[in-house]
Each structure stands twice: as structure tokens, then as C-alpha cells.
Design a protein around this motif. Structure first.
Motif, PDB file in Angstrom:
ATOM      1  N   GLU A 166       0.837  -1.207   0.000  1.00 56.57           N
ATOM      2  CA  GLU A 166       0.000   0.000   0.000  1.00 56.57           C
ATOM      3  C   GLU A 166       0.868   1.252   0.000  1.00 56.57           C
ATOM      4  OE1 GLU A 166      -3.576   2.124   2.625  1.00 56.57           O
ATOM      5  OE2 GLU A 166      -2.780   0.158   3.209  1.00 56.57           O
ATOM      6  N   ALA A 167       1.925   1.226   0.829  1.00 58.14           N
ATOM      7  CA  ALA A 167       2.837   2.369   0.878  1.00 58.14           C
ATOM      8  C   ALA A 167       3.592   2.520  -0.433  1.00 58.14           C
ATOM      9  CB  ALA A 167       3.818   2.211   2.040  1.00 58.14           C
ATOM     10  N   LEU A 168       3.977   1.387  -1.017  1.00 54.32           N
ATOM     11  CA  LEU A 168       4.672   1.430  -2.299  1.00 54.32           C
ATOM     12  C   LEU A 168       3.767   2.025  -3.378  1.00 54.32           C
ATOM     13  CD1 LEU A 168       7.159   0.681  -4.003  1.00 54.32           C
ATOM     14  CD2 LEU A 168       6.122  -1.582  -4.359  1.00 54.32           C
ATOM     15  N   GLN A 169       2.535   1.576  -3.423  1.00 49.81           N
ATOM     16  CA  GLN A 169       1.583   2.077  -4.417  1.00 49.81           C
ATOM     17  C   GLN A 169       1.385   3.586  -4.266  1.00 49.81           C
ATOM     18  OE1 GLN A 169      -2.279   0.219  -4.190  1.00 49.81           O
ATOM     19  NE2 GLN A 169      -2.703   0.603  -6.340  1.00 49.81           N
ATOM     20  N   ALA A 170       1.418   4.072  -3.042  1.00 56.03           N
ATOM     21  CA  ALA A 170       1.233   5.502  -2.798  1.00 56.03           C
ATOM     22  C   ALA A 170       2.399   6.343  -3.312  1.00 56.03           C
ATOM     23  CB  ALA A 170       1.043   5.753  -1.302  1.00 56.03           C
ATOM     24  N   ARG A 171       3.552   5.702  -3.525  1.00 57.71           N
ATOM     25  CA  ARG A 171       4.715   6.433  -4.017  1.00 57.71           C
ATOM     26  C   ARG A 171       4.824   6.440  -5.537  1.00 57.71           C
ATOM     27  NH1 ARG A 171       8.508   7.518   0.092  1.00 57.71           N
ATOM     28  NH2 ARG A 171       9.458   8.810  -1.519  1.00 57.71           N
ATOM     29  N   VAL A 172       3.958   5.706  -6.202  1.00 54.55           N
ATOM     30  CA  VAL A 172       4.000   5.608  -7.658  1.00 54.55           C
ATOM     31  C   VAL A 172       3.604   6.943  -8.278  1.00 54.55           C
ATOM     32  CG1 VAL A 172       2.937   4.526  -9.685  1.00 54.55           C
ATOM     33  CG2 VAL A 172       3.618   3.121  -7.722  1.00 54.55           C
ATOM     34  N   THR A 173       4.434   7.434  -9.188  1.00 57.55           N
ATOM     35  CA  THR A 173       4.138   8.682  -9.902  1.00 57.55           C
ATOM     36  C   THR A 173       3.881   8.441 -11.385  1.00 57.55           C
ATOM     37  OG1 THR A 173       6.498   9.100 -10.309  1.00 57.55           O
ATOM     38  CG2 THR A 173       5.534  10.043  -8.302  1.00 57.55           C
ATOM     39  N   ARG A 174       4.311   7.277 -11.894  1.00 53.13           N
ATOM     40  CA  ARG A 174       4.100   6.936 -13.307  1.00 53.13           C
ATOM     41  C   ARG A 174       3.653   5.473 -13.377  1.00 53.13           C
ATOM     42  NH1 ARG A 174       7.134  10.579 -16.999  1.00 53.13           N
ATOM     43  NH2 ARG A 174       6.633   9.029 -18.580  1.00 53.13           N
ATOM     44  N   LYS A 175       2.355   5.268 -13.297  1.00 51.65           N
ATOM     45  CA  LYS A 175       1.831   3.905 -13.317  1.00 51.65           C
ATOM     46  C   LYS A 175       2.243   3.198 -14.609  1.00 51.65           C
ATOM     47  CE  LYS A 175      -2.106   2.669 -11.774  1.00 51.65           C
ATOM     48  NZ  LYS A 175      -3.548   2.467 -11.505  1.00 51.65           N
ATOM     49  N   LEU A 176       2.637   1.953 -14.471  1.00 44.92           N
ATOM     50  CA  LEU A 176       3.118   1.186 -15.619  1.00 44.92           C
ATOM     51  C   LEU A 176       1.953   0.481 -16.321  1.00 44.92           C
ATOM     52  CD1 LEU A 176       6.375  -0.316 -14.035  1.00 44.92           C
ATOM     53  CD2 LEU A 176       6.016   1.905 -15.152  1.00 44.92           C
ATOM     54  N   ALA A 177       0.876   1.213 -16.523  1.00 45.90           N
ATOM     55  CA  ALA A 177      -0.320   0.649 -17.148  1.00 45.90           C
ATOM     56  C   ALA A 177      -0.016   0.174 -18.558  1.00 45.90           C
ATOM     57  CB  ALA A 177      -1.426   1.700 -17.175  1.00 45.90           C
ATOM     58  N   GLY A 178      -0.515  -1.005 -18.884  1.00 44.27           N
ATOM     59  CA  GLY A 178      -0.311  -1.558 -20.216  1.00 44.27           C
ATOM     60  C   GLY A 178       0.924  -2.418 -20.349  1.00 44.27           C
ATOM     61  N   LEU A 179       1.781  -2.425 -19.329  1.00 43.38           N
ATOM     62  CA  LEU A 179       2.999  -3.230 -19.389  1.00 43.38           C
ATOM     63  C   LEU A 179       2.733  -4.599 -18.785  1.00 43.38           C
ATOM     64  CD1 LEU A 179       6.044  -3.210 -20.126  1.00 43.38           C
ATOM     65  CD2 LEU A 179       6.494  -2.563 -17.742  1.00 43.38           C
ATOM     66  N   LYS A 180       2.956  -5.643 -19.570  1.00 41.44           N
ATOM     67  CA  LYS A 180       2.724  -7.017 -19.122  1.00 41.44           C
ATOM     68  C   LYS A 180       4.063  -7.633 -18.695  1.00 41.44           C
ATOM     69  CE  LYS A 180       0.566  -8.119 -23.002  1.00 41.44           C
ATOM     70  NZ  LYS A 180       0.421  -6.785 -23.619  1.00 41.44           N
ATOM     71  N   CYS A 181       4.163  -7.958 -17.414  1.00 37.52           N
ATOM     72  CA  CYS A 181       5.427  -8.406 -16.815  1.00 37.52           C
ATOM     73  C   CYS A 181       5.362  -9.878 -16.417  1.00 37.52           C
ATOM     74  CB  CYS A 181       5.756  -7.580 -15.576  1.00 37.52           C
ATOM     75  SG  CYS A 181       5.951  -5.817 -15.883  1.00 37.52           S
ATOM     76  N   ALA A 182       6.378 -10.622 -16.812  1.00 39.86           N
ATOM     77  CA  ALA A 182       6.507 -12.022 -16.429  1.00 39.86           C
ATOM     78  C   ALA A 182       7.569 -12.139 -15.339  1.00 39.86           C
ATOM     79  CB  ALA A 182       6.906 -12.868 -17.640  1.00 39.86           C
ATOM     80  N   ALA A 183       7.159 -12.505 -14.149  1.00 35.72           N
ATOM     81  CA  ALA A 183       8.120 -12.688 -13.057  1.00 35.72           C
ATOM     82  C   ALA A 183       8.972 -13.912 -13.323  1.00 35.72           C
ATOM     83  CB  ALA A 183       7.384 -12.851 -11.728  1.00 35.72           C
ATOM     84  N   PHE A 184      10.265 -13.797 -13.008  1.00 40.12           N
ATOM     85  CA  PHE A 184      11.120 -14.986 -13.015  1.00 40.12           C
ATOM     86  C   PHE A 184      11.797 -15.064 -11.649  1.00 40.12           C
ATOM     87  CE2 PHE A 184      14.698 -17.726 -13.659  1.00 40.12           C
ATOM     88  CZ  PHE A 184      14.164 -18.733 -14.453  1.00 40.12           C
ATOM     89  N   TYR A 185      11.178 -15.833 -10.756  1.00 41.48           N
ATOM     90  CA  TYR A 185      11.686 -15.965  -9.392  1.00 41.48           C
ATOM     91  C   TYR A 185      13.005 -16.734  -9.350  1.00 41.48           C
ATOM     92  CZ  TYR A 185       7.073 -14.561  -7.568  1.00 41.48           C
ATOM     93  OH  TYR A 185       5.916 -13.883  -7.255  1.00 41.48           O
ATOM     94  N   GLY A 186      13.136 -17.731 -10.243  1.00 40.92           N
ATOM     95  CA  GLY A 186      14.268 -18.631 -10.140  1.00 40.92           C
ATOM     96  C   GLY A 186      14.074 -19.605  -8.990  1.00 40.92           C
ATOM     97  N   CYS A 187      15.132 -20.349  -8.685  1.00 38.85           N
ATOM     98  CA  CYS A 187      14.996 -21.427  -7.698  1.00 38.85           C
ATOM     99  C   CYS A 187      15.506 -21.064  -6.310  1.00 38.85           C
ATOM    100  CB  CYS A 187      15.712 -22.678  -8.199  1.00 38.85           C
ATOM    101  SG  CYS A 187      17.358 -22.380  -8.872  1.00 38.85           S
ATOM    102  N   TYR A 188      16.605 -20.336  -6.213  1.00 38.92           N
ATOM    103  CA  TYR A 188      17.226 -20.087  -4.909  1.00 38.92           C
ATOM    104  C   TYR A 188      16.338 -19.266  -3.981  1.00 38.92           C
ATOM    105  CZ  TYR A 188      21.983 -21.960  -5.314  1.00 38.92           C
ATOM    106  OH  TYR A 188      23.076 -22.780  -5.387  1.00 38.92           O
ATOM    107  N   LEU A 189      15.648 -18.260  -4.521  1.00 38.49           N
ATOM    108  CA  LEU A 189      14.822 -17.400  -3.679  1.00 38.49           C
ATOM    109  C   LEU A 189      13.702 -18.192  -3.020  1.00 38.49           C
ATOM    110  CD1 LEU A 189      14.205 -14.485  -2.737  1.00 38.49           C
ATOM    111  CD2 LEU A 189      12.687 -14.292  -4.706  1.00 38.49           C
ATOM    112  N   LEU A 190      13.124 -19.121  -3.755  1.00 37.99           N
ATOM    113  CA  LEU A 190      11.958 -19.846  -3.275  1.00 37.99           C
ATOM    114  C   LEU A 190      12.289 -21.125  -2.525  1.00 37.99           C
ATOM    115  CD1 LEU A 190       9.693 -19.479  -6.443  1.00 37.99           C
ATOM    116  CD2 LEU A 190       9.571 -18.142  -4.332  1.00 37.99           C
ATOM    117  N   ARG A 191      13.378 -21.807  -2.923  1.00 38.95           N
ATOM    118  CA  ARG A 191      13.620 -23.127  -2.355  1.00 38.95           C
ATOM    119  C   ARG A 191      15.041 -23.322  -1.816  1.00 38.95           C
ATOM    120  NH1 ARG A 191      10.555 -23.464  -6.752  1.00 38.95           N
ATOM    121  NH2 ARG A 191      12.236 -24.043  -8.156  1.00 38.95           N
ATOM    122  N   GLY A 192      15.797 -22.227  -1.688  1.00 41.31           N
ATOM    123  CA  GLY A 192      17.133 -22.344  -1.113  1.00 41.31           C
ATOM    124  C   GLY A 192      17.094 -22.601   0.374  1.00 41.31           C
TER     125      GLY A 192
END
Length: 301
Positions: free
Chosen positions: A142-168
Motif C-alpha cells: 500500500e505504501a509502495l503504491q502511494a509512491r507511484v508517480t508513473r503507473k506502468l499501465a499496459g505493461l505485461k510483466c513475467a516474473a522470473f523468481y528462479g529457484c534459490y529465492l523460493l527453495r534455497g
């Protein structure tokens, strides 16, 4: 809205300070914009990216006990912006905290080695936290959203978590390691649209790239192609090593799989920083191997 003041002992890792300096730059830009204070651990050493334990588990534990002890000296959490560093250092912290209950002789062996080098002993008094978790759980969406000054509307983002962050680590209290949503929730907070695809929680192929290069590139190519097929405008990763395999080596990946890809790859702080109005130049977006111009055009930058 009143924004929380946050402070961390910062472990930047090796890759972001060397091969991908723009990732180091973008993390600095983002945290400064959000008012997050980073005390960089200048004396920290490489976590080993999982290779030290191939020779000696004691080596990996001792090196990273020292890294953690540097943060403990400051009475601060250790913050990293690298999934691999998070997985390695976080796992060592888990192991050593368990040993404090079950094998104090092993802890004393490690601390004895640290004392010989005039280093502070490991106490197990802090935590290891990735920047993603800090944004989601400490700063807050919520705090992060409140700091947004240029919404990235229309941008389609694919997260790539990888393995270490989730299962290390044995467990992470911040997300589901098999069906994560943290990055997608960050995308929504900055106005972007998440894209889901099968490879987002799998390995990028970097760990095998030195001895099984073709297989590594096929893995990377498969993930990039899946993201493209799902309609992504870019891949966003919280790991500099994943960034290397997916962005820096994408031209080589194309040759191995025999197909043109050309999908931009952004480090998580770069994406969030764009939504905060930070300039592409300050984020080093011109330094990527795969051009980020299509992303910038979509968001009007």
C-alpha cells in the motif's frame, strides 16, 4: 500516508557490483527514493553461490557466518537483492540457528575460525531478507503504491523468481515457494499486469552454464519463449545471476534454440524505480544486452 523508516545491512553480492553494475545502481536509486537506508557491508565476501559446499560445507558455513556477523555487529537485518545470495546466506543462517540448539560444538568450531581472523562471532541474532520481501512485508504494498508517480499501465510483466529465492531455504514465511505471488503483487502495486507461465519458478540454468552450456541455454530459452507465448512484454527477475543468463546470454541462447527471442529482462528494482519516476539513464537500462526500448516505449518513457 506516513512512510516507515527502514534500515538494513546491505549485502550487494558480486555480480551486481561487477558484470551487471546497472543492477547495483538501480537498487541504490530505488532505496534512496523510498527512504530506505542501506549500510553497505564493505567487508563482506562472496557467498559462494552454492559452490563452496561442493568442496566443504564448513567453508560455506564459515564464510557466510562471517557475512551475517557483519550485519549483527550493526544490529540490523542483512538485506540482499540477489536470489542466489538470499538462498545461500539464508540457508546457512537457518542451519546455524538449528545447530545452536543441537550442535553447539559446530558453532564453536566456526566461531573459533572467525576469531583467528579477528572477525566477530556468529550469534544468530538477525535475519537474512531479500529486497523483494522487504518491499512486500516491511515497506508494504500500500505504501509502495502511494509512491507511484508513473503507473506502468499496459505493461505485461513475467516474473522470473528462479529457484534459490523460493527453495534455497527450508521455509520462507513470506510466500508460497511453489505458487508465489509476491512479485506479481508488486507488479500490480506499480500498475503493471502480471503474466503467468510455467517456468517462472524454475531454474534459469546459470548453475550448470560452466559445464553444460547447451543445456543451460536450452533451459533459459524455454523460459523466455514461454513468457513470450504468454504475452509478456518483459521478464522481471530479483536475481543478478538469472539476469546474466536471461539477458546477457540471450543472443547465445537464440543460437542454441534456433529462434529469435528479443525479450527485455529487467531487475526488480529497475521496474519499480520506473514507476517512481526515476530516469532510465539513472537505472542503467541502456546497458542491457537485449534492448529495453520496447518497454520504455510502452510506458511512455
Amino acid at each position: 500516508m506516513r512512510f516507515q523508516t527502514l534500515k538494513y545491512a546491505y549485502f550487494p553480492g558480486c555480480v551486481a557490483q561487477g558484470a551487471c553494475r546497472e543492477l547495483y545502481q538501480s537498487t541504490a536509486a530505488l532505496t534512496q527514493a523510498l527512504g530506505i537506508e542501506l549500510i553497505e557491508l564493505k567487508k563482506a565476501s562472496c557467498c559462494g553461490s552454492g559452490t563452496f559446499k561442493e568442496d566443504s560445507q564448513l567453508l560455506e558455513d564459515t564464510v557466510n557466518a562471517r557475512n551475517i556477523a557483519l550485519a549483527e555487529e550493526l544490529n540490523l537485518p542483512l538485506l540482499t537483492h540477489c536470489s542466489t545470495c538470499q538462498g545461500v546466506i539464508g540457508h546457512v543462517d537457518e542451519r546455524l540457528k538449528d545447530f545452536q540448539q543441537t550442535d553447539t560444538a559446530y558453532i564453536e568450531q566456526i566461531n573459533g575460525l572467525l576469531r583467528k581472523e579477528n572477525c566477530s562471532p556468529y550469534r544468530g541474532s538477525t535475519e537474512v531478507k531479500h529486497l523483494l520481501w522487504a518491499l512486500v512485508t516491511d515497506y508494504g504494498l500500500e505504501a509502495l503504491q502511494a509512491r507511484v508517480t508513473r503507473k506502468l499501465a499496459g505493461l505485461k510483466c513475467a516474473a522470473f523468481y528462479g529457484c534459490y529465492l523460493l527453495r534455497g531455504q527450508k521455509s520462507i514465511p513470506y510466500d508460497n515457494p511453489f505458487q508465489p505471488e509476491s512479485m506479481e503483487n508488486v507488479f500490480r502495486a506499480v500498475g503493471a499486469t502480471p503474466v503467468y507461465y510455467r517456468g517462472r519458478t524454475q531454474c534459469c540454468g546459470w548453475p550448470i552454464s560452466s559445464y553444460a552450456t547447451e543445456q543451460s541455454f536450452k533451459m533459459a530459452g524455454s523460459h523466455i519463449q514461454e513468457a513470450i507465448d504468454a504475452g509478456a512484454d518483459c521478464i522481471v527477475t530479483p536475481c543478478p545471476l538469472c539476469h546474466l543468463n536471461l539477458d546477457s546470454r540471450q543472443p547465445e541462447v537464440e543460437k542454441v534454440i534456433g529462434r529469435k527471442l528479443g525479450l527485455p529482462v529487467l531487475h526488480l528494482p529497475q521496474l519499480v524505480s520506473l514507476a517512481l519516476g526515476i530516469s532510465p539513464q539513472q537505472l542503467g537500462l541502456s546497458k542491457h544486452i537485449v534492448s529495453t526500448k520496447p518497454v520504455l516505449e510502452l510506458i511512455g518513457r
